[in-house]
Write a protein that holds these residues in place. Structure first.
Motif, short mmCIF file in Angstrom:
data_model
loop_
_atom_site.label_atom_id
_atom_site.label_comp_id
_atom_site.label_asym_id
_atom_site.label_seq_id
_atom_site.Cartn_x
_atom_site.Cartn_y
_atom_site.Cartn_z
N LYS A 146 5.23 -1.85 6.82
CA LYS A 146 4.04 -2.29 6.09
C LYS A 146 4.07 -3.77 5.71
O LYS A 146 3.02 -4.38 5.53
CB LYS A 146 3.87 -1.45 4.82
N SER A 147 5.26 -4.32 5.57
CA SER A 147 5.39 -5.71 5.13
C SER A 147 6.26 -6.48 6.11
O SER A 147 7.24 -5.96 6.63
CB SER A 147 6.02 -5.75 3.73
N ARG A 180 7.67 -10.71 7.16
CA ARG A 180 7.71 -12.18 7.10
C ARG A 180 7.96 -12.69 8.51
O ARG A 180 9.01 -12.45 9.10
CB ARG A 180 8.81 -12.67 6.15
N ASP A 229 0.91 -6.38 4.58
CA ASP A 229 1.42 -7.55 3.88
C ASP A 229 2.15 -8.43 4.88
O ASP A 229 3.19 -8.03 5.42
CB ASP A 229 2.35 -7.11 2.74
N ARG A 280 -2.50 -8.13 1.74
CA ARG A 280 -1.92 -9.38 1.22
C ARG A 280 -1.54 -10.27 2.39
O ARG A 280 -1.03 -9.81 3.40
CB ARG A 280 -0.70 -9.10 0.35
#
Length: 245
Positions: A70-71, A73, A94, A158
């Motif tokens: 889900k997230s 970088r 995200d 996000r």
């Protein structure tokens, strides 16, 4: 064209049968069957990241595990620009792309870290004794990348961006209707007009400068634009903004 179907096959010396074919055989298997996708998803969702990375034994497992992420970088811009990110992780909500927007030498042993990013730098010092400053991707490249991201991951909640222009923000607003939190690094007054299309934006963070990386200016004009286009904001955070009157 004629399509042929088979109820049994041999792969690497191992014979595989369909359930219908196996039920008619005198000698049947020991109860070992292909795990259903729902069951496999439930199993993988209970694993830690370290456990999950060691159990990717086939493309099917890889696809299911990617859907659980889900997230993210982003570190490699090509991974986004090629469209592989959305295919590999289709359910992201995200995403932080700041570090991937910075062009830095990967073979350097010197690492510059702060609360925002961690990048590799070289040891070059200019004539005026200024330490090397990294280059950033062009605005055109960033806008193209965020457009691909928005189209492949429309459920984003996000997003952390760097160097995106008004056009890039507009493309995100058109695709990511559920976006609630946005963090912008190195933007200008006019870029803030692109926030007008975010209907559900509640949290906005503007980072004006980061020592050794970049320095941008948001004037009173930009703050006025922000007040006009984002009347529903619940939280506005201004970090290291250098005002210009």
């Amino acid at each position: 064209m004629t399509a042929y179907t088979y109820t049994t096959c041999i792969v690497s010396g191992v014979r595989f049968k369909t359930l219908e074919r196996d039920a008619k055989c005198a000698t049947q298997n020991s109860g070992v069957e292909v795990v259903g996708e729902n069951v496999l998803t439930a199993i993988l969702s209970n694993l830690t990241k370290s456990q999950l990375s060691s159990c990717l034994v086939c493309k099917r497992w890889l696809k299911i595990s990617g859907g659980l992420v889900k997230s993210l970088r982003l570190l490699d811009w090509d991974f986004l620009d090629s469209g592989r990110l959305g295919f590999r992780f289709p359910n992201l909500i995200d995403v932080d792309i700041v570090q991937a927007c910075i062009i830095s030498p990967r073979n350097s042993g010197i690492c510059l870290s702060n609360q925002f990013v961690s990048i590799h730098v070289n040891s070059f010092i200019s004539d005026n004794e200024c330490v090397w400053k990294p280059d950033f991707l062009s605005i055109r490249a960033v806008d193209r990348g965020v457009r691909i991201l928005a189209q492949s991951c429309p459920n984003l909640r996000r997003l952390v961006l760097c160097g995106v222009s008004l056009e890039g923000l507009v493309s995100i607003a058109n695709e990511c209707l559920a976006l609630q939190e946005l963090e912008l690094c190195s933007c200008t007054d006019l870029d803030l007009k692109g926030l007008a299309g975010f209907r559900n934006l509640q949290i906005l963070k503007l980072i004006g400068s980061v020592n050794g990386l970049y320095d941008s200016v948001i004037s009173d004009i930009g703050l006025t634009i922000l007040a006009q286009v984002c009347p529903r904001l619940l939280k506005l955070e201004l970090v290291r903004l250098r005002r210009e009157l």
